[in-house]
Design a protein around this motif. Sequence first.
Motif, PDB file in Angstrom:
ATOM      1  N   TYR A   1     -34.464 -12.371  -1.738  1.00 53.15           N
ATOM      2  CA  TYR A   1     -34.466 -11.067  -2.406  1.00 53.15           C
ATOM      3  C   TYR A   1     -33.648 -11.055  -3.700  1.00 53.15           C
ATOM      4  O   TYR A   1     -33.640 -10.041  -4.399  1.00 53.15           O
TER       5      TYR A   1
ATOM      6  N   THR B   1     -25.101  -8.262   2.384  1.00 54.39           N
ATOM      7  CA  THR B   1     -25.570  -7.034   1.748  1.00 54.39           C
ATOM      8  C   THR B   1     -26.782  -6.499   2.505  1.00 54.39           C
ATOM      9  O   THR B   1     -27.740  -7.243   2.762  1.00 54.39           O
TER      10      THR B   1
ATOM     11  N   SER C   1     -29.683   3.573  -5.154  1.00 51.31           N
ATOM     12  CA  SER C   1     -30.678   3.066  -6.090  1.00 51.31           C
ATOM     13  C   SER C   1     -31.962   3.876  -5.963  1.00 51.31           C
ATOM     14  O   SER C   1     -32.305   4.352  -4.879  1.00 51.31           O
TER      15      SER C   1
ATOM     16  N   ILE D   1     -30.454  -8.280   2.736  1.00 53.12           N
ATOM     17  CA  ILE D   1     -31.092  -8.805   1.524  1.00 53.12           C
ATOM     18  C   ILE D   1     -30.279  -9.904   0.847  1.00 53.12           C
ATOM     19  O   ILE D   1     -30.758 -10.535  -0.095  1.00 53.12           O
TER      20      ILE D   1
ATOM     21  N   TRP E   1     -33.022   4.328  -2.087  1.00 53.86           N
ATOM     22  CA  TRP E   1     -32.495   3.155  -1.390  1.00 53.86           C
ATOM     23  C   TRP E   1     -30.989   3.099  -1.587  1.00 53.86           C
ATOM     24  O   TRP E   1     -30.452   3.672  -2.543  1.00 53.86           O
TER      25      TRP E   1
ATOM     26  N   PHE F   1     -27.640   0.244  -1.161  1.00 49.17           N
ATOM     27  CA  PHE F   1     -27.174  -1.113  -0.880  1.00 49.17           C
ATOM     28  C   PHE F   1     -25.727  -1.052  -0.393  1.00 49.17           C
ATOM     29  O   PHE F   1     -24.880  -0.428  -1.035  1.00 49.17           O
TER      30      PHE F   1
ATOM     31  N   GLN G   1     -22.567  -3.536   0.795  1.00 45.09           N
ATOM     32  CA  GLN G   1     -22.052  -4.906   0.834  1.00 45.09           C
ATOM     33  C   GLN G   1     -20.732  -4.950   1.599  1.00 45.09           C
ATOM     34  O   GLN G   1     -19.838  -4.129   1.368  1.00 45.09           O
TER      35      GLN G   1
ATOM     36  N   GLU H   1     -29.805  -3.372   2.819  1.00 39.98           N
ATOM     37  CA  GLU H   1     -30.556  -2.364   2.077  1.00 39.98           C
ATOM     38  C   GLU H   1     -31.094  -1.330   3.056  1.00 39.98           C
ATOM     39  O   GLU H   1     -31.758  -1.678   4.031  1.00 39.98           O
ATOM     40  N   TYR H   2     -30.800  -0.043   2.783  1.00 43.32           N
ATOM     41  CA  TYR H   2     -31.317   1.061   3.593  1.00 43.32           C
ATOM     42  C   TYR H   2     -32.306   1.857   2.747  1.00 43.32           C
ATOM     43  O   TYR H   2     -32.017   2.189   1.595  1.00 43.32           O
ATOM     44  N   GLU H   3     -33.460   2.140   3.327  1.00 42.09           N
ATOM     45  CA  GLU H   3     -34.490   2.913   2.639  1.00 42.09           C
ATOM     46  C   GLU H   3     -34.578   4.317   3.251  1.00 42.09           C
ATOM     47  O   GLU H   3     -34.602   4.461   4.484  1.00 42.09           O
TER      48      GLU H   3
ATOM     49  N   PRO I   1     -36.288  -0.267  -4.834  1.00 38.91           N
ATOM     50  CA  PRO I   1     -35.940  -1.293  -3.841  1.00 38.91           C
ATOM     51  C   PRO I   1     -35.545  -2.584  -4.530  1.00 38.91           C
ATOM     52  O   PRO I   1     -35.823  -2.796  -5.724  1.00 38.91           O
ATOM     53  N   ILE I   2     -34.931  -3.460  -3.771  1.00 40.86           N
ATOM     54  CA  ILE I   2     -34.464  -4.724  -4.337  1.00 40.86           C
ATOM     55  C   ILE I   2     -35.628  -5.574  -4.829  1.00 40.86           C
ATOM     56  O   ILE I   2     -35.498  -6.327  -5.806  1.00 40.86           O
TER      57      ILE I   2
END
Length: 295
Positions: free
Chosen positions: A254, A111, A158, A95, A134, A136, A138, A113-115, A161-162
């Motif tokens: 994003y 970075t 999180s 992202i 989610w 993140f 980095q 993002e995993y869902e 989501p982003i």
Amino acid sequence: MRWCIVVLLVLFLGGCDRNGLLKLAGYDRVSLMRKMTPPYEEGLAILCVDLLRQGKYEEVTERLDPSIVDAGIHDKLVAIAKTFPDREPVSAKTIDATVSHRGDAVITSVTLEYEYAPEAKPTSGSTELIPRSWLFFQLVTQNIGGLRTITGLQVAPSSEPIETINAFTLADKGVPQYAALCMAILVSTFGLYVFVVCVRTKMGKIKWFWLPLILIGVGKVTVNWTTGQWSFTPLSLSLQLPLPPGGTINCSPYGPWIVCITAPFGAIAFLQYRKRLTRHRASSGVTISGPNGAQ
């Protein structure tokens, strides 16, 4: 003037569709992100996540820069690994990716993002529903003379989501965001109005000198629409097409929307010139016409 305000308001609010803006440049989110992301660092970030989730901390430590390795590095890596849910992600994507230079070093940040899908987890006598989440991750690397090392690892869970976090919305924003948006619209309206005045003013070939000049803005104030953070760059010269400078809204695939405001130097200079020209021609009995016949 009121029509200028309406046009700018439509451009600012109706035109803030991220995918639509990216398509104007010939990209979508995925293709532009792929173009921006260094493949080696992206692969290294994915590898580090896999190693951390598998508990292979030594293999991660081997890739770290010596400046960040200390006696507590193992415990820090364990803490990062525990942040990841104990189930497989349903999706993963890059992202954000940035590359900068610091002396002889090339600093790259990637970075991911995993869902994670919601999960029903049995407990004593009942079932607990773990909501969708989610995470993140980095990774920051340093490249000096071809030697790449990891200089930073950061993980942040999180509940959104982003796309939701960095969406352009007027809801739940603070004074900094509203003030920036209003200022951008007003300054852009002023620039557009002066541009129209210049087009409709009878002044011969010198008009072709002023029309491009009106498009020039000096200095830049940027406002992060997600956080409300302001920054100022005094030594900045911008040329904005097709509209005169003033306020724009920019975005990455994003990242947060950025409201940019520049001082319409060319527009202000033209108004001063037109004022002197009007006085001179009025004394000679010549009329300079503007919008709606205004002098």
